[in-house]
Scaffold this active site. Sequence first.
Site, mmCIF file in Angstrom:
data_model
loop_
_atom_site.group_PDB
_atom_site.id
_atom_site.type_symbol
_atom_site.label_atom_id
_atom_site.label_comp_id
_atom_site.label_asym_id
_atom_site.label_seq_id
_atom_site.Cartn_x
_atom_site.Cartn_y
_atom_site.Cartn_z
ATOM 1 N N VAL A 24 0.842 -1.209 0.000
ATOM 2 C CA VAL A 24 0.000 0.000 0.000
ATOM 3 C C VAL A 24 0.874 1.255 0.000
ATOM 4 O O VAL A 24 0.652 2.195 -0.788
ATOM 5 C CB VAL A 24 -0.960 -0.019 1.213
ATOM 6 C CG1 VAL A 24 -1.661 1.327 1.381
ATOM 7 C CG2 VAL A 24 -1.975 -1.153 1.056
ATOM 8 N N GLY A 104 -1.370 -22.558 -4.256
ATOM 9 C CA GLY A 104 -2.752 -22.504 -4.730
ATOM 10 C C GLY A 104 -3.141 -21.082 -5.097
ATOM 11 O O GLY A 104 -3.716 -20.830 -6.172
ATOM 12 N N SER A 105 -2.794 -20.158 -4.246
ATOM 13 C CA SER A 105 -3.121 -18.747 -4.500
ATOM 14 C C SER A 105 -2.412 -18.236 -5.743
ATOM 15 O O SER A 105 -2.976 -17.465 -6.528
ATOM 16 C CB SER A 105 -2.732 -17.892 -3.285
ATOM 17 O OG SER A 105 -3.379 -18.392 -2.138
ATOM 18 N N ILE A 127 3.688 -21.038 6.045
ATOM 19 C CA ILE A 127 4.636 -21.327 7.128
ATOM 20 C C ILE A 127 5.448 -22.594 6.880
ATOM 21 O O ILE A 127 6.479 -22.803 7.482
ATOM 22 C CB ILE A 127 3.948 -21.397 8.516
ATOM 23 C CG1 ILE A 127 2.945 -22.541 8.571
ATOM 24 C CG2 ILE A 127 3.318 -20.082 8.894
ATOM 25 C CD1 ILE A 127 2.530 -22.871 9.993
ATOM 26 N N ASP A 128 4.965 -23.465 5.972
ATOM 27 C CA ASP A 128 5.670 -24.742 5.739
ATOM 28 C C ASP A 128 7.010 -24.597 5.013
ATOM 29 O O ASP A 128 7.802 -25.524 4.987
ATOM 30 C CB ASP A 128 4.797 -25.677 4.879
ATOM 31 C CG ASP A 128 3.560 -26.138 5.612
ATOM 32 O OD1 ASP A 128 3.438 -25.840 6.807
ATOM 33 O OD2 ASP A 128 2.722 -26.805 4.975
ATOM 34 N N MET A 170 3.560 -28.616 11.888
ATOM 35 C CA MET A 170 2.993 -28.481 10.541
ATOM 36 C C MET A 170 4.035 -28.815 9.466
ATOM 37 O O MET A 170 5.232 -28.756 9.709
ATOM 38 C CB MET A 170 2.416 -27.091 10.334
ATOM 39 C CG MET A 170 1.075 -26.941 11.058
ATOM 40 S SD MET A 170 0.216 -25.440 10.636
ATOM 41 C CE MET A 170 -1.329 -25.707 11.515
ATOM 42 N N ARG A 172 2.857 -30.411 5.519
ATOM 43 C CA ARG A 172 2.183 -31.511 4.819
ATOM 44 C C ARG A 172 3.110 -32.172 3.803
ATOM 45 O O ARG A 172 3.127 -33.367 3.652
ATOM 46 C CB ARG A 172 0.910 -31.004 4.119
ATOM 47 C CG ARG A 172 -0.302 -31.087 5.022
ATOM 48 C CD ARG A 172 -1.476 -30.411 4.383
ATOM 49 N NE ARG A 172 -1.202 -28.992 4.170
ATOM 50 C CZ ARG A 172 -2.000 -28.148 3.533
ATOM 51 N NH1 ARG A 172 -3.115 -28.573 3.026
ATOM 52 N NH2 ARG A 172 -1.690 -26.886 3.405
ATOM 53 N N GLY A 186 17.399 -29.372 20.112
ATOM 54 C CA GLY A 186 18.164 -30.524 20.611
ATOM 55 C C GLY A 186 17.319 -31.785 20.708
ATOM 56 O O GLY A 186 17.553 -32.629 21.580
ATOM 57 N N GLU A 223 3.708 -33.250 10.005
ATOM 58 C CA GLU A 223 2.370 -33.849 9.832
ATOM 59 C C GLU A 223 2.260 -34.710 8.567
ATOM 60 O O GLU A 223 1.532 -35.696 8.548
ATOM 61 C CB GLU A 223 1.270 -32.787 9.864
ATOM 62 C CG GLU A 223 1.350 -31.785 8.735
ATOM 63 C CD GLU A 223 0.224 -30.750 8.769
ATOM 64 O OE1 GLU A 223 0.457 -29.638 8.295
ATOM 65 O OE2 GLU A 223 -0.857 -31.069 9.266
HETATM 66 P P1 ADP Z 1 -2.450 -21.806 -0.571
HETATM 67 O O1 ADP Z 1 -2.443 -20.540 -1.370
HETATM 68 O O2 ADP Z 1 -2.057 -21.569 0.858
HETATM 69 O O3 ADP Z 1 -1.678 -22.908 -1.267
HETATM 70 P P2 ADP Z 1 -4.966 -23.078 -1.406
HETATM 71 O O4 ADP Z 1 -4.305 -24.162 -2.164
HETATM 72 O O5 ADP Z 1 -6.137 -23.412 -0.555
HETATM 73 O O6 ADP Z 1 -3.971 -22.297 -0.429
HETATM 74 O O7 ADP Z 1 -5.398 -21.968 -2.477
HETATM 75 C C1 ADP Z 1 -6.034 -20.778 -2.067
HETATM 76 C C2 ADP Z 1 -7.116 -20.407 -3.050
HETATM 77 O O8 ADP Z 1 -6.547 -20.153 -4.338
HETATM 78 C C3 ADP Z 1 -8.159 -21.482 -3.314
HETATM 79 O O9 ADP Z 1 -9.170 -21.502 -2.327
HETATM 80 C C4 ADP Z 1 -8.712 -21.054 -4.663
HETATM 81 O O10 ADP Z 1 -9.625 -19.999 -4.525
HETATM 82 C C5 ADP Z 1 -7.459 -20.529 -5.360
HETATM 83 N N1 ADP Z 1 -6.864 -21.590 -6.192
HETATM 84 C C6 ADP Z 1 -6.115 -22.636 -5.792
HETATM 85 N N2 ADP Z 1 -5.759 -23.422 -6.833
HETATM 86 C C7 ADP Z 1 -6.300 -22.867 -7.935
HETATM 87 C C8 ADP Z 1 -6.304 -23.201 -9.326
HETATM 88 N N3 ADP Z 1 -5.652 -24.276 -9.797
HETATM 89 N N4 ADP Z 1 -6.975 -22.378 -10.164
HETATM 90 C C9 ADP Z 1 -7.617 -21.295 -9.707
HETATM 91 N N5 ADP Z 1 -7.655 -20.928 -8.415
HETATM 92 C C10 ADP Z 1 -7.017 -21.694 -7.529
#
Ligand code: ADP
Length: 320
Positions: A24, A104-105, A127-128, A170, A172, A186, A223
């Site tokens: 920002v 995923g994001s 965090i992983d 944590m 995965r 330790g 985990e």
């Molecule tokens: P992270 O970002 O921590 O890996 P997620 O895998 O849950 O968490 O992804 C977060 C969000 O990103 C999902 O809920 C979804 O909205 C979006 N997302 C994840 N994978 C995809 C994908 N292949 N295509 C479009 N959006 C996605």
Amino acid sequence: MKTIGVLTSGGDSPGMNAAIRAVVRTAHAKGLVVYGIENGYQGMIDNNMRILQPHDVGGILHRGGTFLYSARCKEFRTYEGREKAHNNLKTRGIEAIVVIGGDGSLAGARDLYNEFNIRCIGIPGSIDNDLYGTDMSLGVDTALNTIVNALDMISDTASSHNRTFFVEVMGRNSGYLAAQAALASGAEAVVVPEYKFDWDKGIKQLLDRHNNGYRCNIVIVAEGAGSVLEMASEVKKKAPELDARITILGHVQRGGAPTAYDRNLASILGRTSVEALLDGKTGLMVGTQGGKIAFTSFEDVFNNKSTLDPAIIETLVMIK
Ligand code: ADP
């Protein structure tokens, strides 16, 4: 480019607020309008966004979580969902976004660019520490220190009662937190997804320590490496004298004030992400490699795995 958006998505991690603040304030310094989008991609679909002024991000640098909130959004995984999100961005004139989150994001950001030409830069928040292309993701250092504090407390009670603790942390797909925490505390052993653990040998070593007068045994389990409950119950059967106990640290690892390291990494990556958008960059995650700023394409982030530095495990084995 005149208007950008910023959002946090997926699992929250300490340092996300510091990154939002830096995005920002850098955007303002460069004469851009910046929208904060709430609840990750859900807020993009729900049109839940507002212009942020520099003072709006005051007082959040030192706070864990994310003041823009986070969410997992199924609808955004569909083309129709992303089209809705894009229409909302278009109405506001948002041409580019900074996404703070895990892989995923970043996949969501890639789709927005490929399908609707919304430019995007990703900041790794997880965090992983399981993202390829950066030494550290936001929140890793804070989570590690939280775990080490907890392990110090557990070792006090373990040695008072001559017990063996199996502590689940944590991770995965990644044993980073488990291995680093084992070295920093330790611990006697660590079980991670990257290496096969020899249980017969492991139990023998724990018993040897116990019989040699060590009163505290701690085994750290990532985990993703298997069930800590099953591991402990197996040890209870095979070596009851170890008095095995279980602690699952769970979501305490996600919260709390970010360490100075996480705040500063977040500030630098936040600033750099806006400058990168202004330079015309897109489809890239900004992180650090060897301590220097480094950009990695989303495709490279998705197609590669972060690896556990063998020096951590070798050092653990050498000095245990
Ligand atoms: P992270 O970002 O921590 O890996 P997620 O895998 O849950 O968490 O992804 C977060 C969000 O990103 C999902 O809920 C979804 O909205 C979006 N997302 C994840 N994978 C995809 C994908 N292949 N295509 C479009 N959006 C996605």
